[in-house]
Design a protein around this motif. Structure first.
Motif, PDB file in Angstrom:
ATOM      1  N   GLU A   1       3.427  73.331 -11.034  1.00  0.00           N
ATOM      2  CA  GLU A   1       4.078  72.089 -10.619  1.00  0.00           C
ATOM      3  C   GLU A   1       4.538  71.287 -11.821  1.00  0.00           C
ATOM      4  O   GLU A   1       5.652  70.750 -11.835  1.00  0.00           O
ATOM      5  CB  GLU A   1       3.123  71.262  -9.767  1.00  0.00           C
ATOM      6  N   ARG A   2       3.677  71.199 -12.824  1.00  0.00           N
ATOM      7  CA  ARG A   2       4.058  70.455 -14.030  1.00  0.00           C
ATOM      8  C   ARG A   2       5.230  71.132 -14.741  1.00  0.00           C
ATOM      9  O   ARG A   2       6.150  70.464 -15.221  1.00  0.00           O
ATOM     10  CB  ARG A   2       2.852  70.325 -14.964  1.00  0.00           C
ATOM     11  N   ASP A   3       5.187  72.444 -14.811  1.00  0.00           N
ATOM     12  CA  ASP A   3       6.273  73.175 -15.466  1.00  0.00           C
ATOM     13  C   ASP A   3       7.603  72.925 -14.763  1.00  0.00           C
ATOM     14  O   ASP A   3       8.648  72.785 -15.427  1.00  0.00           O
ATOM     15  CB  ASP A   3       5.933  74.666 -15.473  1.00  0.00           C
ATOM     16  N   ALA A   4       7.580  72.858 -13.441  1.00  0.00           N
ATOM     17  CA  ALA A   4       8.811  72.603 -12.697  1.00  0.00           C
ATOM     18  C   ALA A   4       9.396  71.230 -13.017  1.00  0.00           C
ATOM     19  O   ALA A   4      10.610  71.016 -12.857  1.00  0.00           O
ATOM     20  CB  ALA A   4       8.548  72.721 -11.196  1.00  0.00           C
ATOM     21  N   ARG A   5       8.563  70.311 -13.487  1.00  0.00           N
ATOM     22  CA  ARG A   5       9.034  68.976 -13.884  1.00  0.00           C
ATOM     23  C   ARG A   5       9.332  68.895 -15.377  1.00  0.00           C
ATOM     24  O   ARG A   5       9.613  67.817 -15.903  1.00  0.00           O
ATOM     25  CB  ARG A   5       7.969  67.923 -13.545  1.00  0.00           C
ATOM     26  N   GLY A   6       9.207  70.025 -16.067  1.00  0.00           N
ATOM     27  CA  GLY A   6       9.453  70.036 -17.504  1.00  0.00           C
ATOM     28  C   GLY A   6       8.303  69.513 -18.332  1.00  0.00           C
ATOM     29  O   GLY A   6       8.484  69.118 -19.493  1.00  0.00           O
ATOM     30  N   LEU A   7       7.095  69.511 -17.775  1.00  0.00           N
ATOM     31  CA  LEU A   7       5.925  68.966 -18.451  1.00  0.00           C
ATOM     32  C   LEU A   7       5.032  70.078 -18.980  1.00  0.00           C
ATOM     33  O   LEU A   7       4.780  71.070 -18.278  1.00  0.00           O
ATOM     34  CB  LEU A   7       5.121  68.082 -17.491  1.00  0.00           C
ATOM     35  N   ALA A   8       4.532  69.907 -20.185  1.00  0.00           N
ATOM     36  CA  ALA A   8       3.583  70.854 -20.762  1.00  0.00           C
ATOM     37  C   ALA A   8       2.172  70.548 -20.274  1.00  0.00           C
ATOM     38  O   ALA A   8       1.877  69.437 -19.831  1.00  0.00           O
ATOM     39  CB  ALA A   8       3.633  70.790 -22.286  1.00  0.00           C
ATOM     40  N   SER A   9       1.284  71.537 -20.396  1.00  0.00           N
ATOM     41  CA  SER A   9      -0.104  71.394 -19.919  1.00  0.00           C
ATOM     42  C   SER A   9      -1.064  71.954 -20.958  1.00  0.00           C
ATOM     43  O   SER A   9      -1.742  72.956 -20.729  1.00  0.00           O
ATOM     44  CB  SER A   9      -0.288  72.127 -18.585  1.00  0.00           C
ATOM     45  N   PRO A  10      -1.177  71.321 -22.119  1.00  0.00           N
ATOM     46  CA  PRO A  10      -1.995  71.902 -23.192  1.00  0.00           C
ATOM     47  C   PRO A  10      -3.472  72.023 -22.860  1.00  0.00           C
ATOM     48  O   PRO A  10      -4.113  72.997 -23.251  1.00  0.00           O
ATOM     49  CB  PRO A  10      -1.765  70.961 -24.376  1.00  0.00           C
ATOM     50  N   ALA A  11      -4.045  71.067 -22.121  1.00  0.00           N
ATOM     51  CA  ALA A  11      -5.467  71.170 -21.785  1.00  0.00           C
ATOM     52  C   ALA A  11      -5.698  72.327 -20.821  1.00  0.00           C
ATOM     53  O   ALA A  11      -6.641  73.112 -20.982  1.00  0.00           O
ATOM     54  CB  ALA A  11      -5.966  69.856 -21.182  1.00  0.00           C
ATOM     55  N   TYR A  12      -4.838  72.454 -19.811  1.00  0.00           N
ATOM     56  CA  TYR A  12      -4.940  73.599 -18.918  1.00  0.00           C
ATOM     57  C   TYR A  12      -4.758  74.913 -19.678  1.00  0.00           C
ATOM     58  O   TYR A  12      -5.449  75.903 -19.414  1.00  0.00           O
ATOM     59  CB  TYR A  12      -3.878  73.510 -17.813  1.00  0.00           C
ATOM     60  N   LEU A  13      -3.815  74.940 -20.619  1.00  0.00           N
ATOM     61  CA  LEU A  13      -3.570  76.165 -21.383  1.00  0.00           C
ATOM     62  C   LEU A  13      -4.799  76.571 -22.190  1.00  0.00           C
ATOM     63  O   LEU A  13      -5.129  77.756 -22.285  1.00  0.00           O
ATOM     64  CB  LEU A  13      -2.369  75.977 -22.308  1.00  0.00           C
ATOM     65  N   LEU A  14      -5.479  75.580 -22.769  1.00  0.00           N
ATOM     66  CA  LEU A  14      -6.694  75.902 -23.519  1.00  0.00           C
ATOM     67  C   LEU A  14      -7.791  76.393 -22.584  1.00  0.00           C
ATOM     68  O   LEU A  14      -8.497  77.365 -22.889  1.00  0.00           O
ATOM     69  CB  LEU A  14      -7.171  74.690 -24.314  1.00  0.00           C
ATOM     70  N   SER A  15      -7.947  75.745 -21.429  1.00  0.00           N
ATOM     71  CA  SER A  15      -8.940  76.199 -20.446  1.00  0.00           C
ATOM     72  C   SER A  15      -8.647  77.635 -20.037  1.00  0.00           C
ATOM     73  O   SER A  15      -9.547  78.478 -19.949  1.00  0.00           O
ATOM     74  CB  SER A  15      -8.913  75.289 -19.212  1.00  0.00           C
TER      75      SER A  15
END
Length: 485
Positions: free
Chosen positions: A379-393
């Motif tokens: 969902e965040r990616d579809a809005r053009g938003l990065a997710s660094p905490a999720y990526l680390l998890s």
């Protein structure tokens, strides 16, 4: 010196007794997947309803695998203690809602007969995510799984779908009343999912059934660690069915019952028109945070939740994930204050009186992370938003299931995931690509994203090449530039 065994006639001082006269001949509920969570959650709400004067709502509990719970409860006349732990000390009560425990592999016919009993109106389920035999990437039923293929052959059932189909056949033939099938597992739209997968099983089986069941969505919440030998040794009586838990509990149920039900609301259950906002908040805030604490916490050397959440670096990562990434994916909803909910969660996690092992939470991650993390990331990616905490998890999960930490991996896809890691031969970019493309865990929207697979590969490479604490510090820095991740 051995202690006396708990029984209805041997209740130690300080334990709240059962508040009603038990009638073990009448069960209105069958529960599939008897375990500690059910005994600390749905059985407690049912006990409250019985104490309020409801009758006919005893529980026939079913273990789909091991006889251990039956063997623990049967000598105690199926009564057991629930011990709530907090800083104020333990509070104990006796629960008598369970009438009997059946072990499905030993007596499948008795289980089918219990489900088909006209006195039964509700079937509750806590079979964990893997008990639904759901393809985590495609959300369909895993028809090629040996257990599903076995049940479709007409042999004695092994899965919830085989048992429910056999019972529904009998109920239709006998003209019995409809059933409410109530999933209490941490799955998005758990009732809708159960309905869809059961429908797929019935359609593949090829014998039509008149639709006489409903599958309301639910949200359940209570932290229930695995009971230890030390917990049992500290109890005032020998109770082999003891469960320990926190004082908090919540049960939100969609008001879509097929027939009568207990008055669970007397124990605090919420009967609502739409469960989705509650469910999504719980999955992404509580369950998502639990998984982050588990995989990142284990990587940092922690053993228990309360230790992990007390680690300043990990607490900062969790806050970044909750406040900066998860909450923005949640739509405003009446009765839900997401920041206050998150604050309360962190207080619940920080409860040393209730040691909750991270390796217990880490079990079956392949079945959990799609709804806990990946859906929010997409969902965040579809809005053009990065997710660094999720990526680390997510990177910490890949390291865990890769088997390089020396910790056991308890997951239905453990062999496949370990093979993908080993096939990458130490190349983090190749490992990330293999996990995304071949594990069967990642949805198409993640795989097809222009940003997410490469961002995961970069994060995993940074994690395995350096100091995880330094990476956490970079992610949680106040001046974080998200395009760096």
């Amino acid at each position: 010196m051995s202690r006396p065994r708990l029984s209805p006639g041997n209740i130690p001082a300080g334990v709240a007794p059962i508040g009603y006269v038990r009638d073990r001949t009448t069960s209105g509920i069958v529960h599939l997947g008897i375990g500690a969570f059910h005994r600390a959650h749905q059985a407690v709400y049912t006990d409250d309803a019985l104490a309020a004067g409801d009758t006919g709502w005893g529980i026939t509990a079913v273990s789909l695998r091991s006889p251990s719970t039956r063997d623990a409860l049967a000598p105690q006349d199926c009564v057991y203690m629930v011990e709530e732990r907090s800083g104020a000390g333990p509070a104990r009560r006796l629960i008598g809602a369970i009438n009997t425990v059946l072990v499905a592999p030993e007596s499948p016919e008795r289980v089918i007969a219990a489900l088909a009993d006209p006195a039964v109106h509700i079937v509750t389920l806590t079979v964990t995510e893997k008990g639904y035999y759901r393809d985590p990437a495609g959300d369909g039923l895993l028809f090629d799984d040996p257990a599903i293929a076995h049940d479709l052959s007409g042999a004695a059932p092994r899965t919830i779908f085989g048992y429910l189909a056999a019972a529904l056949d009998r109920r239709q033939a006998a003209g019995s009343g409809p059933l409410t099938l109530l999933s209490c597992d941490n799955l998005s739209g758990n009732g809708d999912l159960l309905d869809r997968l059961l429908g797929a099983f019935l359609a593949r089986r090829g014998r039509p059934l008149e639709r006489r069941w409903t599958c309301p969505n639910t949200m359940v919440d209570r932290i229930v660690p695995r009971t230890t030998a030390a917990d049992m040794d500290g109890a005032p009586v020998d109770d082999r069915g003891l469960v320990v838990t926190e004082p908090f509990r919540q049960w939100v149920i969609e008001d879509r019952f097929a027939g009568p039900r207990p008055r669970w609301e007397v124990g605090g259950a919420q009967i609502v028109a739409d469960v989705h906002p509650f469910e999504l908040a719980k999955l992404r805030l509580l369950n998502g945070s639990h998984s982050t604490l588990a995989y990142v916490g284990l990587l940092l050397g922690h053993t228990y939740v309360h230790q992990a959440v007390a680690d300043p670096a990990l607490a900062a990562l969790l806050r970044r994930q909750i406040d900066g990434e998860a909450i923005p994916t949640l739509a405003p909803a009446a009765g839900l204050d997401y920041p206050a909910y998150a604050d309360a969660l962190l207080r619940r996690f920080d409860n040393p009186a209730l040691p909750h092992r991270l390796d217990q939470i880490a079990i079956d991650g392949s079945q959990k992370i799609p709804q806990r993390w990946l859906a929010a990331m997409v969902e965040r990616d579809a809005r053009g938003l990065a997710s660094p905490a999720y990526l680390l998890s997510l990177s910490a999960w890949i390291v865990h299931v890769g088997g390089t930490t020396g910790r056991p991996v308890d997951d239905p896809l453990a062999d496949r995931l370990a093979a993908l890691w080993q096939g990458a031969a130490g190349d983090a970019h190749a490992a990330a690509a293999a996990m995304v493309d071949q594990s069967g865990v990642f949805p198409a929207a993640f795989r097809d994203s222009a940003a997410l697979p490469s961002a995961l590969a970069a994060m995993l490479a940074r994690l395995v090449a350096g100091d995880p604490r330094a990476l956490i510090a970079a992610i949680t820095a106040p001046a974080l530039l998200t395009d760096q991740f």
